[in-house]
Write a protein that holds these residues in place. Structure first.
Motif, PDB file in Angstrom:
ATOM      1  N   PRO A  45       0.791  -1.243   0.000  1.00 55.43           N
ATOM      2  CA  PRO A  45       0.000   0.000   0.000  1.00 55.43           C
ATOM      3  C   PRO A  45       0.818   1.284   0.000  1.00 55.43           C
ATOM      4  CG  PRO A  45      -1.012  -1.607   1.447  1.00 55.43           C
ATOM      5  CD  PRO A  45       0.320  -2.188   1.036  1.00 55.43           C
ATOM      6  N   PRO A  46       1.885   1.427   0.826  1.00 59.23           N
ATOM      7  CA  PRO A  46       2.651   2.679   0.773  1.00 59.23           C
ATOM      8  C   PRO A  46       3.264   2.932  -0.603  1.00 59.23           C
ATOM      9  CG  PRO A  46       3.150   1.475   2.783  1.00 59.23           C
ATOM     10  CD  PRO A  46       2.363   0.543   1.917  1.00 59.23           C
ATOM     11  N   ALA A  47       3.747   1.878  -1.257  1.00 59.76           N
ATOM     12  CA  ALA A  47       4.354   2.046  -2.583  1.00 59.76           C
ATOM     13  C   ALA A  47       3.309   2.476  -3.607  1.00 59.76           C
ATOM     14  CB  ALA A  47       5.032   0.755  -3.020  1.00 59.76           C
ATOM     15  N   VAL A  48       2.167   1.801  -3.612  1.00 56.69           N
ATOM     16  CA  VAL A  48       1.108   2.148  -4.559  1.00 56.69           C
ATOM     17  C   VAL A  48       0.590   3.556  -4.285  1.00 56.69           C
ATOM     18  CG1 VAL A  48      -1.193   1.552  -5.401  1.00 56.69           C
ATOM     19  CG2 VAL A  48       0.459  -0.262  -4.885  1.00 56.69           C
ATOM     20  N   GLY A  49       0.454   3.909  -3.002  1.00 63.67           N
ATOM     21  CA  GLY A  49       0.001   5.248  -2.655  1.00 63.67           C
ATOM     22  C   GLY A  49       0.932   6.326  -3.170  1.00 63.67           C
ATOM     23  N   GLU A  50       2.246   6.088  -3.059  1.00 67.01           N
ATOM     24  CA  GLU A  50       3.211   7.076  -3.552  1.00 67.01           C
ATOM     25  C   GLU A  50       3.187   7.164  -5.074  1.00 67.01           C
ATOM     26  OE1 GLU A  50       5.146   9.361  -1.900  1.00 67.01           O
ATOM     27  OE2 GLU A  50       3.852   8.724  -0.270  1.00 67.01           O
ATOM     28  N   VAL A  51       2.977   6.043  -5.746  1.00 71.33           N
ATOM     29  CA  VAL A  51       2.851   6.069  -7.207  1.00 71.33           C
ATOM     30  C   VAL A  51       1.647   6.911  -7.617  1.00 71.33           C
ATOM     31  CG1 VAL A  51       2.328   4.668  -9.248  1.00 71.33           C
ATOM     32  CG2 VAL A  51       4.050   3.895  -7.628  1.00 71.33           C
ATOM     33  N   LEU A  52       0.522   6.723  -6.950  1.00 69.08           N
ATOM     34  CA  LEU A  52      -0.682   7.490  -7.265  1.00 69.08           C
ATOM     35  C   LEU A  52      -0.481   8.978  -6.956  1.00 69.08           C
ATOM     36  CD1 LEU A  52      -3.423   5.044  -5.950  1.00 69.08           C
ATOM     37  CD2 LEU A  52      -2.705   5.427  -8.320  1.00 69.08           C
ATOM     38  N   ARG A  53       0.206   9.288  -5.865  1.00 64.47           N
ATOM     39  CA  ARG A  53       0.510  10.692  -5.555  1.00 64.47           C
ATOM     40  C   ARG A  53       1.399  11.297  -6.637  1.00 64.47           C
ATOM     41  NH1 ARG A  53       3.719  11.736  -1.440  1.00 64.47           N
ATOM     42  NH2 ARG A  53       3.067  13.901  -1.438  1.00 64.47           N
ATOM     43  N   PHE A  54       2.361  10.519  -7.103  1.00 63.89           N
ATOM     44  CA  PHE A  54       3.251  10.973  -8.179  1.00 63.89           C
ATOM     45  C   PHE A  54       2.439  11.255  -9.444  1.00 63.89           C
ATOM     46  CE2 PHE A  54       5.696   9.426 -11.921  1.00 63.89           C
ATOM     47  CZ  PHE A  54       6.571  10.489 -12.029  1.00 63.89           C
ATOM     48  N   PHE A  55       1.545  10.327  -9.803  1.00 61.30           N
ATOM     49  CA  PHE A  55       0.680  10.543 -10.968  1.00 61.30           C
ATOM     50  C   PHE A  55      -0.108  11.840 -10.806  1.00 61.30           C
ATOM     51  CE2 PHE A  55       0.129   5.734 -12.094  1.00 61.30           C
ATOM     52  CZ  PHE A  55       1.417   5.715 -12.602  1.00 61.30           C
ATOM     53  N   ASN A  56      -0.720  12.014  -9.643  1.00 62.86           N
ATOM     54  CA  ASN A  56      -1.546  13.183  -9.397  1.00 62.86           C
ATOM     55  C   ASN A  56      -0.730  14.469  -9.527  1.00 62.86           C
ATOM     56  OD1 ASN A  56      -4.082  14.476  -8.356  1.00 62.86           O
ATOM     57  ND2 ASN A  56      -2.703  15.060  -6.692  1.00 62.86           N
ATOM     58  N   HIS A  57       0.486  14.470  -8.985  1.00 61.24           N
ATOM     59  CA  HIS A  57       1.328  15.666  -9.043  1.00 61.24           C
ATOM     60  C   HIS A  57       1.669  16.026 -10.486  1.00 61.24           C
ATOM     61  CE1 HIS A  57       4.176  18.670  -7.718  1.00 61.24           C
ATOM     62  NE2 HIS A  57       5.145  18.097  -8.416  1.00 61.24           N
ATOM     63  N   GLN A  58       1.951  15.024 -11.304  1.00 66.25           N
ATOM     64  CA  GLN A  58       2.255  15.295 -12.710  1.00 66.25           C
ATOM     65  C   GLN A  58       1.042  15.842 -13.451  1.00 66.25           C
ATOM     66  OE1 GLN A  58       5.431  15.191 -13.886  1.00 66.25           O
ATOM     67  NE2 GLN A  58       5.842  14.747 -11.729  1.00 66.25           N
TER      68      GLN A  58
END
Length: 276
Positions: A66-79
């Motif tokens: 979950p922490p890894a997937v959450g950070e990936v989604l945050r990265f997507f959102n930021h871009q």
């Protein structure tokens, strides 16, 4: 929230907090000393990334971290907030390697068939990330070669054909989009030197040429399910295209994406640059 995946015909559970959550309780699982800092400047509207399955999945459990997937989604959102596009190729990780070993136990020996087993897992992983991103209201679609890349959209995919690793596919997709830099997000913090067959995990190589990487680090040939920081077929294609590979990773997703953000801002970051 429960998701039913049509490809695997299985149910997966996740929590809505995966959407852009900082996960403050994540602990540092890997400490490497020294941690070299590499300076590299990038300013692009399209970010191409190969995201390893080993980073996304918990090693001993066949489920998302979950922490890894959450950070990936945050990265997507930021871009997306910056009106940038992302091309993300998702690896198979431990699930792919497990399925390949199961296929071998059933008597499958043809490398192309074994590769196909792993490719199916990468495609399933990509679909799962796509479903989670949609539940976070992110504009995302499956990447197809030959399609136009629009601003403010995430394009995601797995592997495509036997013999083509996901790193290889990521290099292809990056090149087609006109990018000469590929970001590789993985479970290790960079490329470790190898001396007489022994990996020095306490040291990270700051920068290395693709020729040297292929001669001294990469396995001599591709094999289905092989686990390496950047797969040989992808490195060979990157050399052909004159592409730079930036390796950023580790066991702590917060630190990993802190380094990703530093890299994209042109700041010093921890990792390895594999250059033409």
């Amino acid at each position: 929230v429960i998701i039913y995946n049509k490809i695997s015909q299985r149910y997966f559970a996740y929590t809505p907090s995966l959407c852009y959550t900082h996960h403050p309780k994540v602990h540092i699982l890997l400490s490497v000393s020294p941690m070299p800092i590499v300076e590299h400047v990038v300013n692009r509207d399209i970010v191409a990334a190969s995201i390893g399955g080993g980073f996304l999945f918990q090693k001993n459990e066949m489920k998302f971290n979950p922490p890894a997937v959450g950070e990936v989604l945050r990265f997507f959102n930021h871009q997306i907030e910056q009106d940038h596009s992302v091309i993300a190729v998702i690896g198979g990780g431990p699930r792919a390697r497990r399925n390949i070993e199961l296929a071998k136990a059933r008597g499958v020996t043809n490398p192309l068939e074994l590769d196909t087993v792993g490719i199916r897992v990468t495609q399933e992983n990509a679909r799962l990330i796509e479903e989670l991103a949609r539940r976070c209201n992110l504009p995302i679609q499956i990447h197809e070669f030959g399609s136009v890349i629009h601003r403010g959209v995430i394009y995601i995919r797995g592997g495509d054909k036997p013999g083509h690793t996901t790193d290889y596919v990521a290099v292809q997709a990056s090149h087609e989009a006109g990018q000469n830099i590929l970001l590789n997000i993985t479970a290790v913090p960079g490329v470790h030197p190898v001396q007489k067959g022994i990996i020095d995990k306490n040291t990270i190589i700051e920068t290395i040429s693709l020729d040297t990487y292929l001669q001294t680090i990469a396995p001599p040939s591709h094999a289905p399910g092989i686990n390496t920081v950047f797969e040989r077929p992808g490195a060979e294609l990157a050399r052909e295209y004159g592409m730079t590979i930036v390796i950023i990773g580790g066991k702590n997703p917060l630190l990993v994406f802190s380094n990703v953000r530093k890299f994209l801002k042109g700041e010093n970051f921890t990792g390895t640059v594999i250059h033409p």
